[in-house]
Design a protein around this motif. Sequence first.
Motif, short mmCIF file in Angstrom:
data_model
loop_
_atom_site.label_atom_id
_atom_site.label_comp_id
_atom_site.label_asym_id
_atom_site.label_seq_id
_atom_site.Cartn_x
_atom_site.Cartn_y
_atom_site.Cartn_z
N SER A 172 -10.40 4.77 1.17
CA SER A 172 -9.79 3.87 2.16
C SER A 172 -8.36 3.55 1.79
CB SER A 172 -10.61 2.58 2.28
OG SER A 172 -11.90 2.82 2.78
N ASP B 9 -2.41 -12.83 4.73
CA ASP B 9 -3.13 -13.87 3.98
C ASP B 9 -2.19 -14.54 2.98
OD1 ASP B 9 -5.48 -13.32 5.32
OD2 ASP B 9 -6.34 -12.10 3.71
N ARG C 75 -8.18 5.69 16.58
CA ARG C 75 -7.26 4.92 15.72
C ARG C 75 -5.84 5.48 15.78
NH1 ARG C 75 -9.46 3.80 9.76
NH2 ARG C 75 -10.42 5.85 9.96
N HIS D 152 -3.59 1.50 2.84
CA HIS D 152 -4.84 0.76 2.61
C HIS D 152 -5.47 0.38 3.95
CE1 HIS D 152 -7.01 -2.71 0.32
NE2 HIS D 152 -7.76 -1.64 0.44
N LEU D 153 -6.65 0.94 4.21
CA LEU D 153 -7.32 0.79 5.50
C LEU D 153 -8.61 -0.02 5.36
CD1 LEU D 153 -7.07 4.51 6.69
CD2 LEU D 153 -5.50 2.64 7.24
N ARG D 154 -8.98 -0.68 6.45
CA ARG D 154 -10.26 -1.38 6.47
C ARG D 154 -11.43 -0.41 6.62
NH1 ARG D 154 -8.29 -6.20 10.62
NH2 ARG D 154 -7.41 -7.59 9.02
N SER D 155 -11.20 0.71 7.29
CA SER D 155 -12.21 1.75 7.45
C SER D 155 -11.72 3.02 6.77
CB SER D 155 -12.48 2.03 8.94
OG SER D 155 -12.93 0.85 9.59
N GLY E 44 -3.29 -7.16 6.41
CA GLY E 44 -4.11 -8.36 6.32
C GLY E 44 -3.87 -9.10 5.02
N THR E 45 -3.76 -8.37 3.91
CA THR E 45 -3.48 -9.01 2.62
C THR E 45 -2.14 -9.72 2.64
OG1 THR E 45 -4.80 -7.38 1.40
CG2 THR E 45 -3.11 -8.57 0.16
N ASP F 129 -4.16 -1.48 7.97
CA ASP F 129 -4.58 -2.80 8.41
C ASP F 129 -5.08 -3.67 7.26
OD1 ASP F 129 -6.81 -1.16 8.14
OD2 ASP F 129 -7.54 -1.47 10.17
N ALA F 130 -5.70 -3.07 6.24
CA ALA F 130 -6.12 -3.87 5.08
C ALA F 130 -4.92 -4.42 4.34
CB ALA F 130 -6.98 -3.03 4.15
N ASP G 288 0.86 -1.19 0.00
CA ASP G 288 0.00 0.00 0.00
C ASP G 288 0.88 1.23 0.00
OD1 ASP G 288 0.94 -0.04 2.65
OD2 ASP G 288 -1.01 0.38 3.56
#
Length: 520
Positions: free
Chosen positions: A287, A326, A393, A276-279, A322-323, A318-319, A267
């Motif tokens: 986002s 994963d 946050r 890159h955010l989840r929110s 997370g990627t 966090d996005a 990101d």
Amino acid sequence: MTPSAMTPSTLYRNGRIYSASVPGSTALLVTDGRIAWLGADTGAPAADRVVDVAGALIAPAFVDAHVHAFDTGLTLLGLDLAATRSREDVLDAVRRHAADLPGDAVVVGHGWDESGWVDQRPPAAAELDRAAGGRMVYLSQASVHSAIVSSPLLARVSPDVPGYASDGWLRRDAHHVVRGIAHGSIGATQRRRAQETALRHAASLGIAAVHECGGPGTSDEEGFQALLALPAEGDLPEVYGYWGELGAAAKARELGAVGAGGDLYADGALGSHTAHLRSPYLDADTSGHGYVSAEQVAKHLVGCVREGVQGGFHAIGDAAIGTVLDGFGLAARQVGIDALRAGRHRIEHLEILDRDLIRGLVEYGITASVQPAFDRLWGGEHGMYAQRLGVARSLESNPLGALAGVGVALAFGSDSPVTPLDPWGTIRAAATHHNPVYRVSTRTAFAAHSRGGWRAAGLDADGRLAPGTSATFAVWDVAGPLQGGLPVLAPDSPEESAPALPVCRRTVLRGEVIYDVEDA
């Protein structure tokens, strides 16, 4: 042990030595690049040379685990915009700088940060045109993930490229295009001077090694290899290179890098609204942006395992984190979790994450290459993070204490020139995090900024002072007292001024002096 006939031995005496191996030591003997002896002055062996440090602190030298030497050197030598507080300040700085340049020169500057300005609109392209006398202008924002440019440079970018903006504030792919053009205008001689300036400055701060994070969109291959070769000429910190190109593990090895990671972007950055955010962001209708998929992450990591090189990614939101995690999970299914953990792969920055994401770092044995100065500069209730994310946050960002508390391997750095090379300031930032829950001790922070950096590059034996180890240390003038063998860096109460930071007197790398204040 008698001094070597080949290399003169040096005894450092009358010091306060930070060593877990021989606590209370006041002297150490350096022979053939290693610590041959450590103990009290009264029992010191003979040496060819004796250096009386007059009560100074001797401690393992620092490692900065994330730098951009070329950009750092350009900033030190040229147009540093970190002190600007308005659009007018930026334009005035450009006007003064451009006045001394040839008419065909490109004006390159760094460090403006609009988040602290009353009027947060940076100069537009037309305003930069007038200030620079029509020259090309490239001014990177503090995050180095966006830039403002003048009309001649803007004209080199298609409006169809992601991140393009007609006012000249470019992000994403458009930013990479203009960054490449601006850097491409700088010749090999100027590039070398900038790189050498950055490394010499690092040595003057007690830094004996840096991790250079390069890759497409960040630096070119020629400049990356030129930097890696510089320390061989002597009197400079060591450079460990990370080449951030997806699927390029073999190429990273060919370039001389120790890892295929660093600035391999999952990101962007919070300052440029591209992390890159989840929110969503509070102050922009976005986002952020993710640049890789979990499948791409997995393929890259599998390639790293098969090539036997360390892998890693830049992930701030966090996005994005997370990627990446994963992707680690997918890779583990292909090569096995033990083989994946053995690579000791790393993630840079890790600013917005929760317990589940931290659990993933532990599961896959990932090293966290983090920058405590981010919280110092932009965290808390009133900083840029609060503007972008909200106070809650913001206070949850950069959770250093949570990472250390569950045993995540930490390596501290600056991301210079995003934040300055400043190792003791970095340690203080970690110990005084805006959120008390996420503070770490000075001892933990020091270890992350010294031994942690060596370990992150695969050099587990370095970063401590003990007989038989590498003679890599710095000598410090410390104004105040020591606590637990290290300087007191934080005030006793918020009302008190912070203690003065230690000042480097000498930096020694594998027995060789790479900085001495008397020669500066």
